[in-house]
Design a protein around this motif. Sequence first.
Motif, PDB file in Angstrom:
ATOM      1  N   SER A  14      -3.687  -1.041   7.166  1.00 30.39           N
ATOM      2  CA  SER A  14      -2.507  -1.021   6.297  1.00 30.39           C
ATOM      3  C   SER A  14      -2.525   0.206   5.392  1.00 30.39           C
ATOM      4  O   SER A  14      -1.503   0.885   5.219  1.00 30.39           O
ATOM      5  CB  SER A  14      -2.453  -2.292   5.442  1.00 30.39           C
ATOM      6  N   VAL A  15      -3.688   0.488   4.800  1.00 29.71           N
ATOM      7  CA  VAL A  15      -3.807   1.658   3.914  1.00 29.71           C
ATOM      8  C   VAL A  15      -3.586   2.943   4.703  1.00 29.71           C
ATOM      9  O   VAL A  15      -2.883   3.862   4.252  1.00 29.71           O
ATOM     10  CB  VAL A  15      -5.193   1.672   3.227  1.00 29.71           C
ATOM     11  N   THR A  65       2.422  -9.599  -0.734  1.00 31.63           N
ATOM     12  CA  THR A  65       1.002  -9.750  -1.087  1.00 31.63           C
ATOM     13  C   THR A  65       0.589 -11.212  -1.105  1.00 31.63           C
ATOM     14  O   THR A  65      -0.493 -11.572  -0.616  1.00 31.63           O
ATOM     15  CB  THR A  65       0.725  -9.108  -2.463  1.00 31.63           C
ATOM     16  N   ALA A  88       0.047   3.337   5.509  1.00 36.62           N
ATOM     17  CA  ALA A  88       0.774   3.746   4.302  1.00 36.62           C
ATOM     18  C   ALA A  88       0.575   5.232   4.028  1.00 36.62           C
ATOM     19  O   ALA A  88       1.521   5.955   3.699  1.00 36.62           O
ATOM     20  CB  ALA A  88       0.300   2.919   3.110  1.00 36.62           C
ATOM     21  N   ALA A 146       0.831  -1.208   0.000  1.00 38.58           N
ATOM     22  CA  ALA A 146       0.000   0.000   0.000  1.00 38.58           C
ATOM     23  C   ALA A 146       0.865   1.258   0.000  1.00 38.58           C
ATOM     24  O   ALA A 146       0.549   2.245  -0.683  1.00 38.58           O
ATOM     25  CB  ALA A 146      -0.924  -0.002   1.221  1.00 38.58           C
ATOM     26  N   THR A 147       1.970   1.242   0.740  1.00 38.45           N
ATOM     27  CA  THR A 147       2.855   2.403   0.786  1.00 38.45           C
ATOM     28  C   THR A 147       3.489   2.664  -0.572  1.00 38.45           C
ATOM     29  O   THR A 147       3.628   3.816  -1.002  1.00 38.45           O
ATOM     30  CB  THR A 147       3.954   2.205   1.847  1.00 38.45           C
TER      31      THR A 147
END
Length: 362
Positions: A179-180, A140, A183, A115-116
């Motif tokens: 996670s998003v 992933t 990021a 995501a980053t």
Amino acid sequence: MPSPQAEAPSQLAVLGVIGFYMFVAISMTMLNKRVLSSNPLPVFLLFCQSAVAVGLLWLENKVGPFKTPKFDMKIAKALVPLTLVNVLGLCFNNYCLQYVDASFHQVARGMVLPATIVISMFALNQHPSRLTIAAASVVTVGFFSGVLFDPNHASSKASAAVSSSGHANLGIMFGALSSVASAGHAVLIKRGLAVVNNSPMALSYYNNILSTVFLLPLIVLSGELPGTVRIFQGFEAKTFIIGASITGFFGFLISLAAMLSIKVTSPVTHMISSAVRGVLQTFFAVYLFGDVGRIISIFLITAGSGLYVYAKSEESKATAYQPVPPSSDPRSLERGVPEKEVGYGLGLGLGDEKAKNSMDGR
């Protein structure tokens, strides 16, 4: 005459900071899981932790070596977007930890690195190398192998007390959202540090104060207010307050550990220590809560993170050997920091991130 170069920290100092950061981050996760298994109030728990951290930062400012700046409303307003992203990320993180095993928590939040990279492409116009893309692909695969092939994401008694199979899937969704958010925080932290003159201490100070304020309405919006009232009306109040105070103290230590880590270690070192932390966290979760070990998923995520570390190390070497055009402004070299700062946010932990995150370590 040019100013003398700052002396590099000793190897013992680097190892000490890494060990301290990993100990605090793992302890924080285990303690949060223990509290949430008996009192499933993730937002209120986060509010208590932020409030305790603010109090300890104030106390540390009075008697400790680190001095926080005088609160400036103009700076606080500039940091609102960064703090909102951080608060959402921490809320998602706590919801994820509530619904899934502590050993699966690392897998559920495994998409921080990919995501980053994606957000950096669009927000910072940083295009990843083939090796970086390969590293993100391995991570992933590790994430989806755990999500799709793990028979039970909430196998322990601690998870079963507040979670069902449907809730475990909800935990995965919160892990992906966390996670998003992590990021996005890793990318935004560059602007946040610029607002406070690149002072991690000042950033942590403003972040904890603003987070405490923003979390108050979220307690109501999340529907946790009736549960909070019930706790303080029953016999669980003392247990919850003690648990929240202890985790709040460790949240304060996370801020200090992240600041020391930023000062003493490199982003590559932080990435390696974060990967090791994920493995150790899994072992502790299996031992303390009776979780099922997620060996394949953890291995793939750790291997992908290791490959990313190698890729960034090779890119740094290539950049170091590029000649600087004579006409370039020397101050422009300072703008090369974003890569480093993004790296800190990936540890996740990354950032936490790290800055990690500081806030990502919770």
